[in-house]
Design a protein around this motif. Structure first.
Motif, PDB file in Angstrom:
ATOM      1  N   SER A 139     -22.374   4.866 -18.557  1.00 11.59           N
ATOM      2  CA  SER A 139     -22.506   2.741 -18.901  1.00 11.59           C
ATOM      3  C   SER A 139     -20.864   3.390 -19.542  1.00 11.59           C
ATOM      4  O   SER A 139     -20.647   4.425 -19.449  1.00 11.59           O
ATOM      5  CB  SER A 139     -22.882   2.546 -19.928  1.00 11.59           C
ATOM      6  OG  SER A 139     -23.203   3.626 -21.347  1.00 11.59           O
ATOM      7  N   ILE A 140     -20.315   2.306 -19.921  1.00 10.81           N
ATOM      8  CA  ILE A 140     -18.883   1.807 -20.883  1.00 10.81           C
ATOM      9  C   ILE A 140     -19.189   0.829 -21.851  1.00 10.81           C
ATOM     10  O   ILE A 140     -19.645  -0.206 -21.475  1.00 10.81           O
ATOM     11  CB  ILE A 140     -17.751   1.514 -19.282  1.00 10.81           C
ATOM     12  CG1 ILE A 140     -16.371   0.869 -19.847  1.00 10.81           C
ATOM     13  CG2 ILE A 140     -18.608   0.399 -18.254  1.00 10.81           C
ATOM     14  CD1 ILE A 140     -15.833   2.023 -20.947  1.00 10.81           C
ATOM     15  N   ALA A 141     -18.800   1.152 -23.370  1.00  9.36           N
ATOM     16  CA  ALA A 141     -18.798   0.822 -23.946  1.00  9.36           C
ATOM     17  C   ALA A 141     -18.503   1.135 -24.985  1.00  9.36           C
ATOM     18  O   ALA A 141     -17.920   2.050 -25.448  1.00  9.36           O
ATOM     19  CB  ALA A 141     -20.256   0.206 -24.508  1.00  9.36           C
ATOM     20  N   GLY A 142     -18.460  -0.082 -26.047  1.00 11.67           N
ATOM     21  CA  GLY A 142     -17.821   0.459 -27.787  1.00 11.67           C
ATOM     22  C   GLY A 142     -17.484  -1.020 -28.210  1.00 11.67           C
ATOM     23  O   GLY A 142     -17.974  -1.731 -27.961  1.00 11.67           O
ATOM     24  N   GLY A 143     -15.952  -0.360 -29.149  1.00 10.32           N
ATOM     25  CA  GLY A 143     -15.832  -1.301 -29.588  1.00 10.32           C
ATOM     26  C   GLY A 143     -15.021  -0.618 -31.072  1.00 10.32           C
ATOM     27  O   GLY A 143     -16.022  -0.340 -31.533  1.00 10.32           O
ATOM     28  N   SER A 186     -12.894   4.384 -32.565  1.00 13.88           N
ATOM     29  CA  SER A 186     -13.871   4.602 -33.457  1.00 13.88           C
ATOM     30  C   SER A 186     -15.364   5.188 -33.365  1.00 13.88           C
ATOM     31  O   SER A 186     -15.095   5.785 -32.304  1.00 13.88           O
ATOM     32  CB  SER A 186     -14.476   2.563 -33.910  1.00 13.88           C
ATOM     33  OG  SER A 186     -15.366   2.568 -32.324  1.00 13.88           O
ATOM     34  N   SER A 187     -15.932   5.011 -34.205  1.00 10.55           N
ATOM     35  CA  SER A 187     -17.223   6.217 -34.115  1.00 10.55           C
ATOM     36  C   SER A 187     -17.970   5.331 -33.113  1.00 10.55           C
ATOM     37  O   SER A 187     -18.413   6.478 -32.389  1.00 10.55           O
ATOM     38  CB  SER A 187     -18.024   6.294 -35.248  1.00 10.55           C
ATOM     39  OG  SER A 187     -18.582   5.712 -35.826  1.00 10.55           O
ATOM     40  N   THR A 188     -18.134   4.696 -32.668  1.00 14.39           N
ATOM     41  CA  THR A 188     -18.398   3.594 -31.800  1.00 14.39           C
ATOM     42  C   THR A 188     -18.015   4.013 -30.318  1.00 14.39           C
ATOM     43  O   THR A 188     -18.455   4.584 -29.368  1.00 14.39           O
ATOM     44  CB  THR A 188     -18.876   2.178 -32.280  1.00 14.39           C
ATOM     45  OG1 THR A 188     -19.572   1.498 -33.232  1.00 14.39           O
ATOM     46  CG2 THR A 188     -19.337   1.547 -30.936  1.00 14.39           C
ATOM     47  N   ASP A 189     -17.080   3.930 -30.766  1.00 18.37           N
ATOM     48  CA  ASP A 189     -15.726   4.094 -28.863  1.00 18.37           C
ATOM     49  C   ASP A 189     -16.254   5.970 -28.693  1.00 18.37           C
ATOM     50  O   ASP A 189     -16.717   5.815 -27.212  1.00 18.37           O
ATOM     51  CB  ASP A 189     -14.097   4.396 -28.676  1.00 18.37           C
ATOM     52  CG  ASP A 189     -14.285   2.508 -29.200  1.00 18.37           C
ATOM     53  OD1 ASP A 189     -14.350   2.136 -28.740  1.00 18.37           O
ATOM     54  OD2 ASP A 189     -13.058   2.272 -29.920  1.00 18.37           O
ATOM     55  N   ILE A 190     -16.372   5.958 -29.532  1.00 16.62           N
ATOM     56  CA  ILE A 190     -16.992   7.618 -28.572  1.00 16.62           C
ATOM     57  C   ILE A 190     -18.208   7.882 -28.383  1.00 16.62           C
ATOM     58  O   ILE A 190     -18.789   8.874 -27.874  1.00 16.62           O
ATOM     59  CB  ILE A 190     -16.243   8.980 -29.669  1.00 16.62           C
ATOM     60  CG1 ILE A 190     -15.893  10.265 -29.390  1.00 16.62           C
ATOM     61  CG2 ILE A 190     -16.790   8.970 -31.204  1.00 16.62           C
ATOM     62  CD1 ILE A 190     -15.384  10.461 -28.158  1.00 16.62           C
ATOM     63  N   ALA A 191     -19.060   8.035 -29.428  1.00 16.08           N
ATOM     64  CA  ALA A 191     -20.544   7.751 -29.021  1.00 16.08           C
ATOM     65  C   ALA A 191     -21.143   7.183 -27.792  1.00 16.08           C
ATOM     66  O   ALA A 191     -21.534   7.809 -27.061  1.00 16.08           O
ATOM     67  CB  ALA A 191     -21.280   6.789 -30.313  1.00 16.08           C
ATOM     68  N   GLU A 192     -20.214   6.422 -27.012  1.00 20.66           N
ATOM     69  CA  GLU A 192     -20.870   5.309 -26.212  1.00 20.66           C
ATOM     70  C   GLU A 192     -19.864   5.274 -25.137  1.00 20.66           C
ATOM     71  O   GLU A 192     -19.085   4.905 -23.981  1.00 20.66           O
ATOM     72  CB  GLU A 192     -20.837   3.660 -26.436  1.00 20.66           C
ATOM     73  CG  GLU A 192     -21.660   3.443 -27.769  1.00 20.66           C
ATOM     74  CD  GLU A 192     -22.234   2.666 -27.500  1.00 20.66           C
ATOM     75  OE1 GLU A 192     -21.833   1.187 -26.403  1.00 20.66           O
ATOM     76  OE2 GLU A 192     -22.848   1.918 -28.512  1.00 20.66           O
TER      77      GLU A 192
END
Lengths: 161, 117
Positions: B86-90, A93-99
């Motif tokens: 850091s490691i995060a996402g979702g 997701s865009s969250t996955d790539i951003a983080e």
């Protein structure tokens, strides 16, 4: 390419089923060489995003440091991470790539599909390699998953979703 | 002191998992590290010279952001500094918000057509 033992592959998928409808997360320990991240061990981690665990995950830096020490003791490295997408595609997701900040590491994502009785069932599992040299040019690329089966005589699941 | 380098940054430390640095403070240690391995600078620090938000630095077991003196905290030769991104996402995605707005636009469009019909 990501190389992983069948038992570890099944274990990370099972982790996603256990935490459904929340996201699970964990760390892949192994060695990287010749363009392949070879997983020797998976380590479950806690999801600290308890405020939004159904669609977000985060691993505590303290836990990451502990896992990194564990890897060092076993002469292994962190070669990737895994997490689940409850009722969402096994696509980043865009969250996955951003983080995502671990360049060169593999990010495994498993879709967990909800069942009428409320349980989750592991569906598609994909792996993505985080490529690039910096935050500015990082990007995910789908990568092949090579799943190793130790014992040829071991029974295979009759249904692979 | 010893600075532990995470996997993705070892490309800039000649593959070394740890680097030995002589320094008086955390700030000095990080400055010496990027001086020795200039390729690390852009990955650790932003254009404002501050540590990037996703870069966690731990002095032994403590996040330096929560130390009284933060980066000015003194260090000794036996200390360990660990750099850990850091490691995060979702699955929560900005795309979903776009999808939602698209759906709303479509609904508005349908409502408008009904008004005109």
């Amino acid at each position: 390419m990501l190389r992983i033992q069948f038992r570890d592959y099944e274990a990370l998928r099972a982790h996603g089923e256990e935490t459904y409808p929340h996201e699970c997360c964990g760390v892949l320990l192994g060695r990287a060489s010749d363009g392949t991240n070879a997983v020797h061990q998976i380590v479950r981690a806690g999801n600290t995003r308890t405020d939004s665990a159904h669609n977000r995950y985060q691993i505590s830096p303290v836990e990451l440091i502990r896992i990194q020490r564990q890897a060092r003791t076993a002469s292994l490295d962190i070669v990737g991470f895994y997490h689940s997408h409850p009722d969402h595609p096994a696509q980043w997701s865009s969250t996955d790539i951003a983080e995502a900040h671990w360049l060169g590491c593999s990010y495994i994502i498993t879709r967990i599909a909800g069942r009428p009785e409320g349980q989750g069932k592991a569906d598609v599992t994909n792996s993505f390699l985080l490529l690039g040299t910096s935050e500015e040019d990082k990007h995910f690329a789908g990568e092949a998953l090579e799943i190793l089966i130790d014992e040829p005589s071991a029974p295979l699941p009759t249904e692979v979703l | 002191m010893t600075i532990h380098i995470p996997t993705p940054l070892r490309a800039y430390t000649e593959g070394n998992e740890s680097v030995s640095i002589i320094a008086g403070t955390v700030k000095d240690a990080l400055a010496s590290l990027v001086e020795a391995y200039p390729g690390l600078r852009g990955n650790l620090f932003g254009t404002d010279g501050k540590l990037r938000s996703f870069v966690n630095v731990y002095l032994n077991e403590e996040d330096i952001r929560y130390l009284n003196l933060k980066e000015d905290s003194p260090v000794s030769p036996s200390d360990e500094l660990t750099i850990i991104p850091s490691i995060a996402g979702g699955c929560l995605s900005a795309d979903r918000k776009l999808d939602l707005s698209s759906q709303l636009s479509a609904k508005s469009f349908i409502a408008k057509r009904r008004q005109l019909a």
